[in-house]
Scaffold this motif. Structure first.
Motif, mmCIF file in Angstrom:
data_model
loop_
_atom_site.group_PDB
_atom_site.id
_atom_site.type_symbol
_atom_site.label_atom_id
_atom_site.label_comp_id
_atom_site.label_asym_id
_atom_site.label_seq_id
_atom_site.Cartn_x
_atom_site.Cartn_y
_atom_site.Cartn_z
ATOM 1 N N HIS A 7 0.828 5.363 0.199
ATOM 2 C CA HIS A 7 0.025 6.505 0.652
ATOM 3 C C HIS A 7 0.716 7.782 0.190
ATOM 4 C CE1 HIS A 7 -2.949 8.356 3.401
ATOM 5 N NE2 HIS A 7 -2.015 9.270 3.607
ATOM 6 N N TYR B 231 5.186 5.702 2.250
ATOM 7 C CA TYR B 231 4.623 7.040 2.337
ATOM 8 C C TYR B 231 5.376 7.949 1.367
ATOM 9 C CZ TYR B 231 1.684 6.286 6.449
ATOM 10 O OH TYR B 231 0.704 5.858 7.307
ATOM 11 N N ILE C 267 0.230 0.821 5.982
ATOM 12 C CA ILE C 267 0.850 1.394 4.785
ATOM 13 C C ILE C 267 2.275 0.852 4.664
ATOM 14 C CG2 ILE C 267 1.549 3.546 3.667
ATOM 15 C CD1 ILE C 267 -1.478 3.199 3.872
ATOM 16 N N THR D 206 -4.389 6.772 -1.629
ATOM 17 C CA THR D 206 -3.820 5.498 -1.187
ATOM 18 C C THR D 206 -4.045 4.469 -2.293
ATOM 19 O OG1 THR D 206 -4.283 6.011 1.126
ATOM 20 C CG2 THR D 206 -3.830 3.723 0.594
ATOM 21 N N ARG E 297 0.842 -1.192 0.000
ATOM 22 C CA ARG E 297 0.000 0.000 0.000
ATOM 23 C C ARG E 297 0.882 1.248 0.000
ATOM 24 N NH1 ARG E 297 -5.211 0.040 1.439
ATOM 25 N NH2 ARG E 297 -4.993 1.666 3.030
#
Length: 452
Positions: free
Chosen positions: A18, A48, A45, A317, A16
């Motif tokens: 973000h 980032y 997550i 996301t 994931r």
């Protein structure tokens, strides 16, 4: 390759990503960004990506930030570090800032980190507009993140597209398989792109927004309109604009501009992505078949609760479903025996496969919760005489004077100078309290009736 190894190699993984884009209008960080980062243990997550515009944008502040890392970077590092995220890299061009963080477990699989920047606006002077990018290989898949701040004002939609194309043409990377932004497997493009909502009057705009009939405005969104004309833009995907336009607000409020200028609201802040098109002449067609990668959007929204700027931050996301090209780190690192500052400590490392190692690589000692590869407690150079052979176990000693006096949980990390990343991490181990710490009264001799 054995059948089991092949099955392992082909196993699907979902990571994931973000992404936050925010024009912070020279403001300092707010008190808290946890909701912006959506730090939710039930929806973890992996990466980032923070793209900011107009960060401390005056020349004096910019020069200061060249000496000491800017307040926004420190802020995000202090927020994400205790949550197990490490800064991979960052790139700054005056008001533009792009920072990448990764969950610690992913660090050994992030290689070939490079960045680039392009100045536009006022003939490129001072970089008041433009784009900054970071590219890297993630489990063997080539990703690129591009943060842009394009020309402002209603009548410059065509110029914004020209600036974007100029940024793409001018940014180059020192890698044979991905020399340009669009050569990457996946490109995320985001920032204050400054596209406005054309034709509609202010009353109709605000009425549509207040009633949340955003779809009435989509056809006049300049980026949507330009995508109908420009084949390049059609290669980029974007989620539906089902949130309020993010510009322009009175600061510390959710009220659109009440000044005499009464600027029209607009979706200036955007996040788009592009999967490299299949090309019969490209080797990537085989890559797609053997190691597929799929991008799906999970969240695309804005957080109106932040009021330090006249822009609201936009959040995206994404799920990256991929088959990893690598399952083991390039380097195996290990702490041997018991460690304390009472004596020199022993560590070992070995290369798991051949890579571009050099004698200026180093191994750092990191306390759990470390914020970046440079956030080490101590470090030691790797074997200086020659590059070790694959599977050769090399033993090194770290001087006791460099070790922490107090007990704590630590790891060792092998940093590759050429790959600009930590390509091997040891298991977590404990450093014991030293005799010196006890003698100097740094720890109590007796806690809860138990001798230390």
């Amino acid at each position: 390759m054995s059948a089991e190894a092949l099955r392992s190699r082909r196993r699907h993984h979902t990571c994931r990503v973000h992404i936050v884009t925010w024009n912070v209008a020279t403001a300092e960080p707010p008190d808290d960004v946890r909701s912006l980062l959506q730090l939710d243990p039930d929806s973890p997550i992996d990466l980032y990506v923070i793209g900011l515009q107009e960060v401390r944008a005056t020349p004096v502040k910019y020069l200061y930030d060249l000496i000491a890392e800017d307040s926004w970077s420190h802020f995000f590092m202090n927020t994400l570090g205790p949550n197990g995220f490490v800064k991979v890299t960052s790139v700054r061009m005056q008001g533009l800032l792009l920072i990448i963080f990764a969950k610690q477990v992913h660090l050994p699989f992030i290689h070939d980190i490079q960045s680039a920047y392009t100045r536009t606006g006022i003939f490129g002077y001072w970089g008041n507009k433009g784009g900054v990018s970071v590219r890297f290989s993630f489990y063997g898949h080539m990703l690129c993140f591009l943060n842009c701040h394009l020309a402002a004002h209603m009548n410059y939609a065509v110029q914004r597209v020209d600036e974007f194309e100029y940024i793409l043409d001018s940014q180059e990377f020192d890698l044979y398989n991905t020399p340009n932004v669009l050569d990457h497997r996946v490109v995320f493009w985001f920032g204050d792109l400054n596209f406005r909502i054309a034709d509609h009057g202010l009353h109709f705009l605000r009425s549509s927004i207040n009633s949340e009939r955003f779809n009435l405005l989509w056809s006049k969104d300049q980026l949507t309109m330009m995508k109908n004309k420009e084949p390049l833009l059609q290669e980029f995907e974007e989620g539906p604009l089902q949130f309020k336009p993010t510009y322009k607000f009175d600061r510390f409020s959710e009220t659109y501009d009440t000044s005499g200028k009464k600027r029209k609201p607009a979706w200036t802040d955007r996040i788009l992505w592009r999967i490299k098109p299949r090309d019969e002449r490209s080797a990537l067609i085989l890559d797609d078949e053997e190691f597929p990668l799929k991008v799906t959007r999970d969240i695309y929204t804005s957080d109106p609760s932040y009021g330090i700027s006249d822009h609201k931050p936009v959040i995206g996301t994404f799920n990256l479903e991929l088959q990893r090209k690598m399952e083991t780190p390039l380097v195996c690192v290990s702490a041997e025996g018991q460690w304390s500052a009472d004596e020199d400590a022993v560590l070992t490392y070995s290369f798991q496969e051949k890579f571009d190692a050099c004698t200026s690589d180093w191994i750092g000692l990191y306390k759990i919760g470390f914020r970046s590869a440079l956030d080490y407690i101590a470090f030691i150079w790797v074997k200086e005489e020659e590059i070790a052979a694959v599977d050769e176990v090399v033993q090194l000693s770290m001087k006791r004077d460099d070790l922490p006096l107090l007990a704590g949980d630590y790891i060792l990390g092998y940093f590759s100078r050429n790959l600009q990343s930590l390509v091997g991490l040891s298991p977590t181990f404990q450093i014991m309290e030293s005799t010196q710490a006890l003698l100097e009264g740094l720890v109590p001799e007796n806690i809860n009736g138990l001798d230390k």
